[in-house]
Write a protein that holds these residues in place. Structure first.
Motif, mmCIF file in Angstrom:
data_model
loop_
_atom_site.group_PDB
_atom_site.id
_atom_site.type_symbol
_atom_site.label_atom_id
_atom_site.label_comp_id
_atom_site.label_asym_id
_atom_site.label_seq_id
_atom_site.Cartn_x
_atom_site.Cartn_y
_atom_site.Cartn_z
ATOM 1 N N ALA A 80 -4.629 -32.975 84.087
ATOM 2 C CA ALA A 80 -3.414 -32.125 83.582
ATOM 3 C C ALA A 80 -4.274 -30.876 83.048
ATOM 4 C CB ALA A 80 -2.716 -32.924 82.577
ATOM 5 N N VAL A 81 -3.555 -29.755 83.274
ATOM 6 C CA VAL A 81 -3.824 -28.365 83.077
ATOM 7 C C VAL A 81 -3.425 -28.553 81.342
ATOM 8 C CG1 VAL A 81 -3.802 -27.579 85.319
ATOM 9 C CG2 VAL A 81 -1.734 -27.476 83.793
ATOM 10 N N GLU A 82 -4.023 -27.333 80.898
ATOM 11 C CA GLU A 82 -4.005 -27.331 79.521
ATOM 12 C C GLU A 82 -2.339 -27.233 78.944
ATOM 13 O OE1 GLU A 82 -5.878 -24.772 75.883
ATOM 14 O OE2 GLU A 82 -6.793 -24.692 77.769
ATOM 15 N N GLY A 83 -2.063 -27.934 77.958
ATOM 16 C CA GLY A 83 -0.662 -27.985 77.435
ATOM 17 C C GLY A 83 0.273 -28.689 78.387
ATOM 18 N N SER A 84 0.049 -29.439 79.422
ATOM 19 C CA SER A 84 0.974 -29.960 80.298
ATOM 20 C C SER A 84 0.707 -31.594 80.236
ATOM 21 C CB SER A 84 0.749 -29.490 81.618
ATOM 22 O OG SER A 84 -0.425 -30.060 82.254
ATOM 23 N N THR A 85 1.676 -32.262 80.828
ATOM 24 C CA THR A 85 1.313 -33.729 80.818
ATOM 25 C C THR A 85 1.665 -34.048 82.361
ATOM 26 O OG1 THR A 85 2.393 -34.090 78.558
ATOM 27 C CG2 THR A 85 2.500 -35.918 80.118
ATOM 28 N N SER A 86 0.793 -34.863 82.932
ATOM 29 C CA SER A 86 0.804 -35.383 84.109
ATOM 30 C C SER A 86 1.576 -36.826 83.968
ATOM 31 C CB SER A 86 -0.488 -35.390 85.041
ATOM 32 O OG SER A 86 -0.791 -34.356 85.401
ATOM 33 N N CYS A 87 2.694 -37.087 84.301
ATOM 34 C CA CYS A 87 3.263 -38.283 84.381
ATOM 35 C C CYS A 87 3.230 -39.025 85.523
ATOM 36 C CB CYS A 87 4.626 -38.163 83.724
ATOM 37 S SG CYS A 87 4.913 -37.498 82.099
ATOM 38 N N GLY A 124 -8.143 -36.493 80.527
ATOM 39 C CA GLY A 124 -6.864 -35.997 79.711
ATOM 40 C C GLY A 124 -7.700 -34.923 78.742
ATOM 41 N N ASP A 125 -8.401 -34.203 79.235
ATOM 42 C CA ASP A 125 -9.255 -33.464 78.385
ATOM 43 C C ASP A 125 -8.607 -32.042 77.835
ATOM 44 O OD1 ASP A 125 -9.709 -32.234 80.916
ATOM 45 O OD2 ASP A 125 -11.636 -31.898 80.723
ATOM 46 N N LYS A 126 -7.804 -31.736 78.849
ATOM 47 C CA LYS A 126 -6.993 -30.366 78.776
ATOM 48 C C LYS A 126 -5.542 -30.579 78.499
ATOM 49 C CE LYS A 126 -10.108 -27.201 79.556
ATOM 50 N NZ LYS A 126 -10.468 -26.303 78.604
ATOM 51 N N GLY A 127 -4.900 -31.513 79.266
ATOM 52 C CA GLY A 127 -3.467 -31.990 78.917
ATOM 53 C C GLY A 127 -3.448 -33.504 78.497
ATOM 54 N N SER A 128 -2.268 -34.070 78.905
ATOM 55 C CA SER A 128 -1.810 -35.485 78.545
ATOM 56 C C SER A 128 -1.623 -36.164 79.883
ATOM 57 C CB SER A 128 -0.957 -35.673 77.548
ATOM 58 O OG SER A 128 -0.835 -35.048 76.548
ATOM 59 N N ILE A 129 -1.960 -37.444 80.139
ATOM 60 C CA ILE A 129 -1.820 -38.110 81.331
ATOM 61 C C ILE A 129 -1.189 -39.355 80.831
ATOM 62 C CG2 ILE A 129 -2.907 -39.412 83.295
ATOM 63 C CD1 ILE A 129 -5.108 -37.169 83.070
ATOM 64 N N ARG A 130 -0.193 -39.783 81.568
ATOM 65 C CA ARG A 130 0.767 -40.985 81.471
ATOM 66 C C ARG A 130 0.740 -41.823 82.452
ATOM 67 N NH1 ARG A 130 -0.894 -39.409 77.134
ATOM 68 N NH2 ARG A 130 0.136 -38.574 75.300
ATOM 69 N N ILE A 131 0.427 -43.238 82.386
ATOM 70 C CA ILE A 131 0.412 -43.879 83.824
ATOM 71 C C ILE A 131 1.314 -45.239 83.392
ATOM 72 C CG2 ILE A 131 -0.861 -45.105 85.356
ATOM 73 C CD1 ILE A 131 -3.229 -43.340 85.132
ATOM 74 N N ILE A 157 -0.873 -28.435 90.940
ATOM 75 C CA ILE A 157 -0.486 -28.090 89.416
ATOM 76 C C ILE A 157 1.158 -27.689 89.386
ATOM 77 C CG2 ILE A 157 -0.633 -26.374 87.751
ATOM 78 C CD1 ILE A 157 -3.697 -25.970 88.740
ATOM 79 N N GLY A 158 1.695 -28.327 88.462
ATOM 80 C CA GLY A 158 3.053 -28.380 88.454
ATOM 81 C C GLY A 158 4.207 -28.802 89.479
ATOM 82 N N ALA A 159 3.466 -29.685 90.346
ATOM 83 C CA ALA A 159 4.162 -30.065 91.351
ATOM 84 C C ALA A 159 4.767 -31.425 91.095
ATOM 85 C CB ALA A 159 3.529 -30.195 92.519
ATOM 86 N N SER A 160 6.044 -31.795 91.442
ATOM 87 C CA SER A 160 6.583 -33.273 91.222
ATOM 88 C C SER A 160 6.982 -33.994 92.443
ATOM 89 C CB SER A 160 7.533 -32.857 90.404
ATOM 90 O OG SER A 160 8.784 -32.338 90.877
ATOM 91 N N VAL A 161 6.806 -35.096 92.501
ATOM 92 C CA VAL A 161 7.219 -36.006 93.602
ATOM 93 C C VAL A 161 8.343 -36.948 93.173
ATOM 94 C CG1 VAL A 161 6.282 -37.903 95.089
ATOM 95 C CG2 VAL A 161 4.987 -35.811 94.671
ATOM 96 N N GLY A 162 9.327 -36.931 93.631
ATOM 97 C CA GLY A 162 10.652 -37.942 93.130
ATOM 98 C C GLY A 162 10.276 -39.377 93.370
ATOM 99 N N ALA A 163 11.149 -40.075 92.721
ATOM 100 C CA ALA A 163 11.123 -41.561 92.740
ATOM 101 C C ALA A 163 11.175 -41.960 94.394
ATOM 102 C CB ALA A 163 12.320 -42.292 92.029
ATOM 103 N N TRP A 164 10.355 -43.082 94.517
ATOM 104 C CA TRP A 164 10.279 -43.626 96.140
ATOM 105 C C TRP A 164 9.819 -43.056 97.247
ATOM 106 C CZ3 TRP A 164 10.179 -48.567 96.710
ATOM 107 C CH2 TRP A 164 10.537 -49.608 95.675
ATOM 108 N N ALA A 165 9.584 -41.469 96.576
ATOM 109 C CA ALA A 165 8.956 -40.787 97.809
ATOM 110 C C ALA A 165 7.730 -41.080 98.377
ATOM 111 C CB ALA A 165 9.171 -39.190 97.164
ATOM 112 N N ILE A 166 7.431 -40.823 99.650
ATOM 113 C CA ILE A 166 6.186 -41.062 100.046
ATOM 114 C C ILE A 166 5.674 -39.757 100.595
ATOM 115 C CG2 ILE A 166 4.770 -42.226 101.946
ATOM 116 C CD1 ILE A 166 7.043 -44.465 102.066
ATOM 117 N N VAL A 167 4.373 -39.395 100.020
ATOM 118 C CA VAL A 167 3.583 -38.200 100.643
ATOM 119 C C VAL A 167 2.453 -38.636 101.524
ATOM 120 C CG1 VAL A 167 2.138 -36.420 99.538
ATOM 121 C CG2 VAL A 167 4.168 -36.976 98.336
#
Length: 174
Positions: free
Chosen positions: A65-72, A44-51, A103-113
């Motif tokens: 996380a890229v600058e100014g973003s949050t990886s949730c 979390g040096d550029k953006g924020s990370i929440r686990i 970057i900027g991608a999102s995976v929905g609830a209960w999805a399996i990648v």
């Protein structure tokens, strides 16, 4: 190792297990019952990370996380060995080993990648699907048996985190 970065110190629940060889840096929150395995890097040096609570960050995972973003990363998520996460992952999702959520991608609830799959920049994986390939594409809807299997698997990591914190893991000298 856990590091502050530019005045931002990770906030880690005392009920979360972080392996000694994992690296957690900066603007990071790790909730209770999380397992962060050996060699994982949560940066979390550029953006924020929440686990979220009960999430497994397996060995060798990289979250940044890229600058100014949050990886949730939601609650009860599994991030498989060697996965790379730059986007967000909703509750109960599973990211397979060596998969990429860009970057900027999102995976929905209960999805399996699936293992080795790539969720490309700004791509959205809908909830309750199994997605595979590069770029990842939904190949089927999630079934009750998938949910039951992965729900059980998530409990394994919550239990592992608790065992590691309560004396189950001991360094030995040779």
């Amino acid at each position: 190792m856990i590091y502050s970065f530019c005045g931002l110190t990770p906030q880690i629940s005392d009920k979360a297990y972080i392996a000694d060889t994992a690296t957690v840096i900066g603007d990071v929150i790790v909730e209770a019952d999380c397992y962060v395995g050996p060699g994982a890097v949560i940066r979390g040096d550029k953006g924020s990370i929440r686990i979220g609570e009960g999430t497994a960050v397996e060995d060798g995972v990289i979250i940044h996380a890229v600058e100014g973003s949050t990886s949730c990363i939601g609650t009860r998520v599994v991030l498989g060995h060697g996965a790379i996460i730059h986007g967000s992952v909703d509750d109960n999702a599973v990211i397979g080993m060596a998969a990429v959520v860009s970057i900027g991608a999102s995976v929905g609830a209960w999805a399996i990648v699936g293992e080795g799959s790539v969720v490309k920049m700004n791509q959205v994986i809908e909830p309750y699907v199994v997605a595979v390939g590069s770029p990842a594409k939904a190949v089927r809807k999630l079934e009750e048996r998938d949910i039951a299997l992965w729900d059980e698997g998530k409990e394994v990591y919550i239990d592992l985190a608790r065992k590691c914190l309560n004396g189950g893991l001991e360094a030995v000298s040779r």
